[in-house]
Enzyme design. Structure first.
Site, PDB file in Angstrom:
ATOM      1  N   ARG A 110       0.863  -1.174   0.000  1.00 65.27           N
ATOM      2  CA  ARG A 110       0.000   0.000   0.000  1.00 65.27           C
ATOM      3  C   ARG A 110       0.903   1.228   0.000  1.00 65.27           C
ATOM      4  NH1 ARG A 110      -2.225   0.951   5.445  1.00 65.27           N
ATOM      5  NH2 ARG A 110      -0.796   2.697   5.440  1.00 65.27           N
TER       6      ARG A 110
ATOM      7  N   HIS B 110      -3.633   4.637   4.569  1.00 67.80           N
ATOM      8  CA  HIS B 110      -4.743   3.694   4.731  1.00 67.80           C
ATOM      9  C   HIS B 110      -6.020   4.308   4.166  1.00 67.80           C
ATOM     10  CE1 HIS B 110      -7.500   0.828   6.487  1.00 67.80           C
ATOM     11  NE2 HIS B 110      -8.145   1.816   7.052  1.00 67.80           N
TER      12      HIS B 110
ATOM     13  N   TYR C 160       4.318   6.195  10.880  1.00 71.41           N
ATOM     14  CA  TYR C 160       4.611   4.852  11.395  1.00 71.41           C
ATOM     15  C   TYR C 160       5.455   4.006  10.459  1.00 71.41           C
ATOM     16  CZ  TYR C 160       0.300   4.012   8.690  1.00 71.41           C
ATOM     17  OH  TYR C 160      -0.657   3.972   7.721  1.00 71.41           O
TER      18      TYR C 160
END
Lengths: 471, 389
Positions: B275, B279, B288
């Site tokens: 990805r 998100h 992160y």
């Protein structure tokens, strides 16, 4: 034509974002989806793509500004229909103007339909919509802090559990139905002021219209200014309830209580002590020549005990100065005494009470009470207190959770002195027993200091001779 | 920067799947990141019919859905959509599998499979309808044989298994295909679905796009073995495929579909992808994850890969590129127009699309609601209603 771009909710339910920088300047020609700014939300730094193709007309917000969702941040000069087809897909259709409107939904266009995008209009204040939410603060927010301090009302005799007070006013909104609420809102009527005649106090459409009758505003007319609605004075309602405008001491009391209860974290401790020795001492003193003509009560001794105990626990005689991020420790004691007066609760204080002898203290207390009851307390005596006592015992009450006088670190409530079966020298005896309730600002005072102070006061009242160990 | 040809993830990537138990196996790969077509003894067979023309059209589809994704993200930033879950980096996994399906197969996807929806022929406006908050669901599932996206993580795997049980009862040879992510494999629903699918040997394909991140949770924290190896515990055969290789994905999907059609039961496919975006538009992945990791995966970009393959074959002409770009722009333009001109829903629309047959209880509620709405416009009516209370 000019098109505005309003700051959208860039995350789920965000209410504001900070403009980090502009990638374009006034006069620049931009294409659809060209990055025009970088914006930081609580969740992420994101790039803002231009919703229009056109020329930047004006940048409304400077970099570094935190902008509420829905506020215009940039204006575009967008070509009229002819040029649009070429410049960008968004402008192909009749809906070219739509985007900016949608962004601002629930913010600027409040009276229109509720926002239909997730997170839109979430918690934006200062909209015209949620009149009902603003009702929660009685007497307004303590923006009147200064005024409140000038005449500091405090938890007093009648308010055994004052904490319940502010809570009460914030609970349920008046019972009604959505269409009636809408009618009331449209007409500028505050339902809190309307008496409901329906089942279980339900406010009906008739109630709202009747409330407004003097103003002769039939349903569906222009919304009246809420400020113009006159409270009270409806014939049938006045029979069942009495309405008093919130003002004066009541208003200050409310503001001060709300301010204190919701800024200073309160902790309350209770101590029940056998004060028989103190009562015996009182009786002895009353007979003495020195105290002839002086009013001596348990309050007198308790006040003295507080002043003595404070020397060992100075933290209770201090103030939290949030503005300067400092703790102010007082090297004097202005002892406040809550007094019920015809105008309401006041807390006059005795200046430099720590320097007074017991006789002087007793005289000062008597004078203070008399002046307060006569309603003649000078404003100077109402401000500048450093710690307070409230004597709920005179109402026959044992204990409660007093609310701090704003700006003070502690308040002691004296309960009634009762003859109670009590352990005395290994036997049960009828003793004169009293409960002390001490609330303190837990930001300033730890449990240890508060407990020690309360134990000291209790020890003095239980055995006045203990003073010898403390001074 | 070194590009590892296996596509397993750069050595510098902290999130590459590690396999302490020695269960790792190679990815099925037919095209390397540099665009070289490598032969595979088993899987070449499954894409032997793919012509140059079809390769070009796969390239077009992948480019178009990336464009859809970019446009939708922009629409969100412009306040036109409340939220959007980008699929950037997962184009090959979605197009390779979506293009392998038959019309009578049925798709149960998560919210990120907008590329699969595009393959199924969904109206572009319907893709953004839900994300705009205009409807609780975007399209008629039976019109394109694809259920509307499931938001509950992994719940769609149960729906697919149930649907597959229906196919089995009908004696048909169509297949239910369910899409989910790496995070979903940790959900109870997915595990239950796999238990049932194996027990009844139903025609369902579990297509797991391992994009390495369950929002901020790296896949290595969730599984100490490769996700494909989890299937063995259910008695379900599995394939581990390079999810950024559109041909390999197509081959693997065809293998699984063929097994299902011939009564061979479920198959689990782990498409290893990445990805590359957040998100959702409300997420900030830089908080992160390591920028180096993204760089490693950018080198394995699925679209660059097929473009490189086309270039090697001399197919990547200016004409093709312009044609694909025009198509992508047109699709994006159509979606934007559809989105920004979408009429707001009517209050009573909330009662639509709940039951397929009349329901007296719902009808009553609808009637009440209609009268309630009418009370705003007709004060007299509301008064009498009030009096009736």
């Amino acid at each position: 034509m000019i098109k505005e771009f309003r700051l959208p909710d860039l995350g789920e339910g965000l209410t504001e974002s900070e403009i980090l920088n502009w990638r374009v300047g006034v006069g620049d020609t931009v294409t659809l989806n060209q990055v025009i700014a970088e914006v930081e939300t609580a969740k992420a730094v994101v790039e803002l793509p231009s919703p229009f193709a056109g020329v930047i007309k004006e940048l409304h917000e400077q970099p570094g500004t935190v902008v509420e969702v829905g506020k215009p941040i940039v204006s575009f000069e967008v070509a009229d229909d002819a040029g649009q087809a070429a410049s960008g897909p968004a402008n192909l259709s009749a809906g070219a103007g739509e985007p900016a409107q949608l962004v601002g939904q629930g913010v600027a266009d409040a009276p229109k339909r509720e926002p239909n995008l997730v997170g839109y209009g979430a918690v934006v204040e200062s909209t015209s919509r949620p009149a009902r939410r603003q009702r929660n603060l009685p007497g307004g927010r303590p923006a009147e802090t200064n005024a409140a301090q000038a005449a500091p009302p405090v938890a007093g005799p009648a308010e055994t559990k004052p904490a319940a007070k502010p809570a009460e006013t914030t609970t349920e909104r008046p019972r009604s139905t959505p269409p009636v609420r809408k009618l009331a809102r449209d007409l500028g009527v505050d339902l809190a002021e309307v008496h409901g005649t329906g089942p279980r106090g339900l406010i009906t459409r008739e109630d709202v219209q009747e409330f407004l009758h003097p103003l002769a505003a039939p349903a569906g007319t222009e919304p009246a200014d809420p400020g113009q609605t006159v409270p009270g004075s409806r014939q049938d309602a006045s029979v069942r309830e009495t309405r008093t405008p919130i003002k004066g001491v009541r208003k200050f009391t409310a503001a001060a209580m709300v301010q204190s209860a919701f800024t200073a974290p309160h902790a309350t401790e209770f101590l029940t002590v056998d004060v028989t020795p103190a009562m015996e001492l009182l009786a002895k003193l009353r007979d003495s020549r020195e105290f002839a003509g002086v009013k001596l009560t348990p309050l007198t001794l308790a006040a003295k005990a507080v002043l003595i105990a404070l020397r060992r626990s100075p933290a209770l005689n201090s103030r939290w100065d949030g503005e300067n991020q400092e703790i102010v420790a007082y090297n004097y004691v202005n002892l406040g005494i809550a007094a019920a007066t015809p105008r309401g609760l006041t807390v006059p204080n005795i200046k430099d009470a720590d320097g007074l002898s017991l006789v002087q203290l007793a005289e000062a207390l008597a004078a203070l009470a008399e002046t307060a009851r006569a309603g003649r307390t000078a404003p100077g005596d109402l401000s500048g207190g450093t710690i307070s006592i409230t004597n709920i015992g005179v109402f026959g009450i044992d204990a409660g959770t007093p609310i701090l006088n704003p700006g003070e670190a502690a308040i002691l409530a004296l309960g009634a002195v009762r003859r109670t079966p009590w352990e005395y020298r290994g036997e049960i005896a009828l003793r004169q027993v009293m409960t002390l309730s001490l609330s303190f600002d837990h930001r300033l005072v730890d449990g240890e200091q508060g407990s020690r102070f309360l134990a000291d006061v209790g020890a003095i009242l239980a055995d006045p001779g203990m003073v010898l160990t403390m001074v | 920067m070194s590009i590892d040809e296996t596509g397993q993830g750069g050595t510098a990537a902290p999130n590459s799947a590690r396999h302490p138990h020695g269960q790792g196996r190679d990815l099925v790969q037919l095209v390397t990141p540099s665009g070289e077509r490598v032969s595979h003894p088993e899987f070449d067979y499954w894409v032997r019919d793919i012509t140059d023309e079809q390769l070009c059209s796969l390239f077009e589809d992948m480019t178009v859905i990336r464009r859809i994704d970019v446009e939708a993200t922009a629409l969100q930033r412009q306040g036109e959509l409340a939220l959007w879950p980008p699929l950037l980096g997962q184009e090959a996994a979605q197009i390779g599998s979506g293009r392998a399906l038959r019309l009578d197969d049925f798709v149960f996807s998560s919210y990120r499979e907008n590329g699969v929806a595009y393959c199924r022929g969904v109206d572009l406006t319907d893709i953004v309808r839900v994300w705009r908050g205009n409807a609780s669901s975007g399209w008629d599932p039976y019109a394109i044989n694809m259920a509307t996206p499931q938001i509950i993580i992994g719940a769609q795997t149960l729906h697919a298994t149930g649907y597959a049980m229906g196919i089995q009862n009908d004696g048909a040879d169509s297949v239910a295909v369910t899409y989910f992510g790496d995070g979903a494999t940790s959900e109870g629903d997915v595990n239950e679905a796999m238990v049932f699918a194996a027990s009844f040997q139903v025609p369902v394909v579990f297509f797991c796009t391992n994009n390495h991140w369950a929002i901020s949770e790296p896949v290595r924290l969730q599984s100490h073995i490769q996700l494909a190896d989890r299937a063995a515990g259910f008695g379900i055969p599995s394939l581990r495929v390079d999810g950024n290789d559109v041909l390999a994905v197509m081959a693997a999907t065809r293998v699984a579909l063929d097994r299902a059609r011939r009564g061979g039961g479920p198959t689990f496919i782990e498409a290893v992808s990445y990805r590359m975006g957040p998100h959702t538009t409300a997420d900030d992945p830089t908080r992160y994850r390591d920028a180096n990791e993204l760089e490693d995966w950018a080198a394995k970009d699925p679209i660059s890969r097929i473009a490189a393959l086309l270039e090697r074959k001399g197919l990547l002409t200016d004409g093709l590129q312009q044609q694909v770009k025009d198509k992508a722009d047109a699709v994006a333009r159509g979606m934007r127009t559809g989105c920004t001109t979408m009429p707001d829903p009517e209050p009573l629309d909330v009662f639509k699309h709940v039951y397929s047959t009349p329901n007296s209880w719902l009808d009553r509620q609808q009637d009440h609601y209609a009268r309630y709405l009418a009370s705003f416009g007709d004060p007299a009516g509301a008064v009498s209603e009030e009096g009736a209370r």
